[in-house]
Design an enzyme around this catalytic site. Structure first.
Site, short mmCIF file in Angstrom:
data_model
loop_
_atom_site.label_atom_id
_atom_site.label_comp_id
_atom_site.label_asym_id
_atom_site.label_seq_id
_atom_site.Cartn_x
_atom_site.Cartn_y
_atom_site.Cartn_z
NE ARG A 1 -0.52 0.28 4.97
CZ ARG A 1 -1.13 0.27 6.16
NH1 ARG A 1 -2.45 0.10 6.20
NH2 ARG A 1 -0.45 0.43 7.28
CB ILE B 1 8.28 -0.04 8.69
CG1 ILE B 1 6.79 0.29 8.60
CG2 ILE B 1 8.94 0.76 9.80
CD1 ILE B 1 6.49 1.75 8.32
CB CYS B 2 12.82 -2.73 7.80
SG CYS B 2 14.59 -3.03 7.93
N GLY C 1 -4.64 -4.02 0.40
CA GLY C 1 -5.13 -5.38 0.25
C GLY C 1 -5.99 -5.85 1.42
CB ILE D 1 13.25 2.27 18.74
CG1 ILE D 1 13.09 1.18 17.69
CG2 ILE D 1 12.78 3.62 18.18
CD1 ILE D 1 11.65 0.92 17.27
CD GLU E 1 12.29 1.24 30.32
OE1 GLU E 1 11.31 0.59 30.75
OE2 GLU E 1 12.50 1.45 29.11
CG HIS F 1 47.13 -10.07 16.61
ND1 HIS F 1 46.59 -9.52 17.75
CD2 HIS F 1 48.33 -9.47 16.43
CE1 HIS F 1 47.42 -8.63 18.25
NE2 HIS F 1 48.50 -8.58 17.46
#
Length: 464
Positions: A35, A41-42, A114, A183, A202, A443
């Site tokens: 659509r 989104i990603c 859809g 995020i 948080e 290394h």
């Protein structure tokens, strides 16, 4: 008359478009319905453009600290419009790439909204026109969207979701980030490095709560040292536009509610699956809190209806969606793929410093009843890290003491989002500590810390 396919995929994110390509490779006639923009989104509004922004802030940070590398960079600044434009061009380039892949693999792209109208049937609304599609199998890959605060919907002006935060028209001066998952921490890191005064709120006791506790504690100290204010165990009781900014009612650990004004706020409290209004209810497709219930192959309870990606629940990661898509398609095509093993899906946070992990945390492994051997190696003990000027961080490995199974790996520091794949491969191959100890690591590389961490779990660390 409906156009008929072997498979129709609803949604073209990293789950949908990857599934479409694999289906075509297996000889299926495929259509994909989108659509908005191919890549979902990603590609357009998440994983890729945010990494472009974070790369800008990383370089800006290095420019501001050029003297520590013996360099001079005077009058360092940035043009916000150009920063955003670069990010959007990166997304645009990849969007074009997906279009090319669809054409190359002969996948029919149907633009529009859809809806699954019956088993094996799907209608696509294109303005005032409707296209009918038919297929024996339909994969729902409609993804998810940002969750709004119940008392403050994002307005795109001073209250942002991740989409608004990616295309700012002005630089926040004092930014509130609500939520400290990947995020939230990534945006906090970006805007802090670009000069904003950042506060993270948080509700849970620690930031990055799904990560190992030692990683969370390290990130708490690292971000605080960078100037980010962290308020854990703290709730948000109100958020409203106020003048040219936004006023937040913050409930602190002691129960005291304090009002504070910010120029902008980013809401990063999770996602909502896009399962509404696509016809699933009428078919009786089972969901759990909006997420479609599936088995290890992506099958729903309704024959011929499959689901993959964010719409099926945690972890909400692009690579999980892609892998689910491949599993589902191979099963549809009559193959015998392995079921999805979520324990082997890596998680990455692209902040400064970076965080990466796979498998169980130490606490979860103990809860599961394992007797453990745990190794931990610091960046300061690694020559490459010191040479890079990135000597903060550590690598931690958790083993079953009885079998040598690698139960989990947890990293924080420079480039750990690249390093983690070594442990992911090890877990997929069911490697024990013996094979990892006997593996030769080049290394000087940061990857040597992975070896040292394994050695350390068994008392054999060389450089620490």
């Amino acid at each position: 008359m409906a156009d008929t396919y072997d498979l129709v995929i609803l949604g073209s994110g990293p789950g949908g478009y990857v599934a479409a390509i694999r289906a075509s490779q297996l000889g299926l006639k495929v259509a994909i319905v989108e659509r908005e923009r191919l890549g979902g989104i990603c590609l357009n509004w998440g994983c890729i453009p945010t990494k472009a922004l974070l790369r800008t802030s990383e370089i800006y940070h290095y420019m501001q600290n050029a003297e520590s590398y013996g360099l001079k960079a005077d009058n360092v600044g940035f043009d916000l419009a150009k920063v955003v434009d670069r990010s959007r061009k990166v997304a645009g380039q990849l969007n074009a790439g997906v279009k090319g892949l669809m054409k190359k693999n002969k996948v029919t792209v149907v633009e529009g909204v859809g809806t699954v109208t019956a088993k094996g049937k799907l209608s696509v609304k294109q303005g005032d026109k409707t296209v009918e599609l038919a297929a024996k199998n339909i994969i729902v890959a409609t993804g998810a969207r940002a969750r709004d605060l119940p008392f403050a919907k994002a307005d795109g002006k001073t209250i942002w979701t991740y989409r608004h935060a990616m295309v700012p028209t002005e630089m926040p001066t004092k930014l509130l980030v609500i939520g400290s998952g990947a995020i939230g921490v990534e945006f906090a890191s970006f805007y802090n490095d670009m000069g904003a005064d950042v506060t993270i709120v948080e509700m849970l006791p620690r930031i990055l709560p799904v990560e190992d506790e030692e990683v969370s504690a390290f990130m708490d100290k690292a971000l605080t040292k960078q100037g980010i204010k962290l308020l854990t165990g703290t709730g948000l009781e109100g958020l409203a536009p106020s003048g040219s900014g936004v006023t937040a009612k913050i409930k602190h650990k002691d129960g005291k509610v304090v009002e504070e004004t910010f120029s902008h706020a980013i809401v990063a409290i999770g996602i909502v699956p896009n399962t509404e209004n696509i016809g699933l209810e009428a078919l009786g497709v089972e969901t759990d809190r909006g997420h479609i219930k599936t088995d290890g192959y992506g099958r729903t309870n309704v024959d011929g209806i499959w689901a993959i990606g964010d719409v099926t629940g945690a972890p909400w990661l692009a690579h999980k969606a892609s892998h689910e898509g491949i599993i589902a398609v191979e099963k549809i095509a009559g193959g015998s793929p392995h079921q999805m093993d979520k324990a082997n899906i890596p998680g990455c946070t692209y902040s400064r410093p970076q965080v990466a992990s796979v498998g169980m945390t130490e606490a979860k492994a103990k809860e599961a009843g394992y007797e453990l051997k745990v190794g931990k190696f610091p960046f300061i003990g690694n020559g490459k890290a010191i040479a890079l000027g990135e000597a903060e961080g550590f690598v931690k490995t958790v083993f079953d003491a009885k079998t040598g199974e690698l139960l989990g790996a947890h990293m924080v520091g420079a480039e750990v989002t690249e390093l983690i794949q070594g442990y992911v491969v090890a877990r997929q191959l069911e490697t024990t500590e013996a094979e990892l100890m006997e593996t030769v690591f080049a290394h000087p590389t940061l990857s040597e810390m992975m070896h040292e961490s394994v050695l350390g779990a068994y008392g054999r660390s060389i450089h620490y």
